[in-house]
Design a protein around this motif. Structure first.
Motif, short mmCIF file in Angstrom:
data_model
loop_
_atom_site.label_atom_id
_atom_site.label_comp_id
_atom_site.label_asym_id
_atom_site.label_seq_id
_atom_site.Cartn_x
_atom_site.Cartn_y
_atom_site.Cartn_z
N ALA A 154 58.16 82.77 -47.20
CA ALA A 154 59.55 82.71 -47.64
C ALA A 154 60.16 84.12 -47.67
N VAL A 214 63.95 78.69 -41.30
CA VAL A 214 62.59 78.15 -41.35
C VAL A 214 62.69 76.66 -41.06
N THR A 240 60.33 73.56 -41.48
CA THR A 240 59.04 73.23 -42.08
C THR A 240 58.74 71.75 -41.89
N LEU A 257 58.49 74.63 -48.69
CA LEU A 257 59.07 75.98 -48.63
C LEU A 257 60.50 76.00 -49.15
N ALA A 258 61.22 74.88 -48.96
CA ALA A 258 62.63 74.84 -49.37
C ALA A 258 62.78 74.92 -50.89
N ALA A 290 63.52 80.99 -49.70
CA ALA A 290 63.66 80.18 -48.47
C ALA A 290 64.75 79.12 -48.59
N THR A 319 66.22 76.84 -44.93
CA THR A 319 65.09 76.00 -44.51
C THR A 319 65.51 74.59 -44.16
N GLY A 331 68.54 70.03 -45.11
CA GLY A 331 68.74 71.48 -45.05
C GLY A 331 70.20 71.83 -45.24
#
Ligand code: PMP
Ligand code: GLU
Length: 398
Positions: free
Chosen positions: A192, A202, A204, A220-221, A226, A230, A252
């Motif tokens: 991140a 990103v 993911t 990751l979000a 991040a 993301t 996202g």
């Protein structure tokens, strides 16, 4: 006519996972008894409450287009799931798109964010389709090679080696197909921070988030560094054994999702209407089935890894998640992973996917799916033991 097909396909290979499926089908049609450890195809059928809901929709005439983004009630259910399971808070009206499969979700993610010449960093070994999708978008996939010696660990220092001024995005898959690794909290933080530092998007892929054997899934979000950059890709194929339904989604930033809606409107339009009703039933219904399924996968994981480690020249780590064993076969003396896979199919009638299909770092390994039944896994291990012991081939004709 000279070039009948578009040049953009010239560097694209057929999908290695689908190639194994095709080979197995062809051999079976010839009467060869093949044990298939190729594809990540769950042996479980979709739960009855999900199929009942989709059947009800179908029989009730729910057979028309839906909004391109997806059914509003499914978008709500996905937003609820992301908040509950992943600590990811999104607006269902603007920040989610339902797609026909996670594969299509990844494809339109790349089509929407990558320009020709852009680079996308993909830690490898990685699932077979990422690099091809990036190329189809005109971008350059940059393989960040992880090493089996240190357990395919990801670090910020490693990622830094691959970043250039053309880098636009980073693709992360956790739990990982084929390595079985799940990102640790520390790795996720490093990823991140790296993305934030270099102003990268990103993507993911969290399709195996439910298929974990003790490790914790971290989206990751959900990390402040991040969040806002993301795209979370997920789907129903693995968590709910719904591979044939073709249903996935992306969540996202609303501006990016808005562009993805355009790609979807101009390509497939929307995911199937009654299929989405099935997805809604999956997310809102009882979840105990997942635990039962993953408990069974956990047993298969132990069986396959123990069986593989008992084979001469084969060594295999226990995967932390997903549905694959990814043993090192380089000490068998049977050549490259493609040669080993071909030999195994010929000698033992066991289908596996060569590690080379998963990009740099995959060579020297093969991938065996334990999504298939315990019986098939046990029989395959026996045949492999026989074949590797140098005895007569175990493929059975008849
Ligand atoms: N990502 C990964 C890592 C996968 O293994 C797969 C195959 N299940 C997909 C995405 C695509 O899933 P689907 O298209 O079936 O939703
Ligand atoms: N994802 C599964 C696999 O890796 C299914 C096949 C595919 O979609 O590539 O085997």
């Amino acid at each position: 006519m000279k070039n009948r097909t578009a040049a953009r396909f010239s560097g694209i290979e057929k999908s290695a996972t689908f190639a194994v499926v095709d080979t197995v089908r062809a051999l079976r049609a010839q009467g060869v008894h093949v044990l298939d450890l190729g594809s990540g195809e769950p042996s479980f059928d979709t739960s009855a409450h999900i199929t009942a809901e989709a059947s009800k929709a179908l029989l009730g005439g729910f057979t028309h287009y839906t909004p391109s983004r997806g059914l509003p009630e499914l978008l709500e259910a996905i937003a609820g799931k992301l908040a509950r399971d992943n600590a990811v808070v999104v607006d269902p009206a603007t920040d989610i798109i339902v797609t026909p499969s996670a594969k299509h979700a990844l494809y339109i993610s790349m089509m929407s964010v990558l320009d020709p010449g852009d680079e996308v960093i993909i830690p490898t070994p990685s699932w077979v389709s990422y690099q091809s999708m990036a190329r189809l978008a005109g971008a350059r996939p940059v393989a960040a090679r992880l090493s089996a010696q240190d357990g395919f660990r990801l670090s910020r220092a490693l990622l830094e080696r691959y970043v250039t001024e053309r880098t636009k995005a980073l693709l992360i898959n956790t739990p990982n197909n084929p390595t079985g690794r799940a990102l640790t909290r520390q790795e996720a933080f490093e990823v991140a921070e790296f993305a934030a530092e270099h102003d990268l998007l990103v993507i993911t892929d969290e399709i195996y988030e439910k298929v974990l054997y003790g490790a914790e899934h971290l989206s990751l979000a959900s990390l402040p560094a991040a969040a806002g950059r993301t795209l979370v890709v997920n789907g129903f194929s693995k968590g709910y054994a719904m591979t044939g339904w073709r249903l996935g989604y992306v969540a996202g930033p609303g501006d990016v999702i808005g562009e993805m809606v355009k790609v979807q409107e101009h390509s497939v339009g929307c995911a199937g209407s009654f299929v989405q009703r099935g997805g809604l039933a999956a997310l809102t219904g009882a979840q105990d089935f997942i635990r039962e399924m993953v408990d069974e996968y956990a047993v298969r994981r132990e069986v396959i890894v123990a069986g593989l480690n008992a084979l001469p020249g084969v060594s295999c780590e226990l995967p932390e998640g997903a549905l694959y064993a990814f043993p090192d076969i380089s000490a068998t003396g049977l050549g490259t992973s493609a040669q080993f896979a071909a030999w195994l199919l010929e000698e033992a009638g066991v289908a596996v996917t060569p590690g080379s299909a998963f990009g740099p770092g995959g060579e020297g390994h093969v991938r065996l799916s334990f999504a298939t039944s315990r019986d098939v896994i046990e029989a395959a291990l026996e045949r492999m033991a026989t074949a590797l012991a140098g005895r007569r081939g175990a493929a059975v004709r008849g």
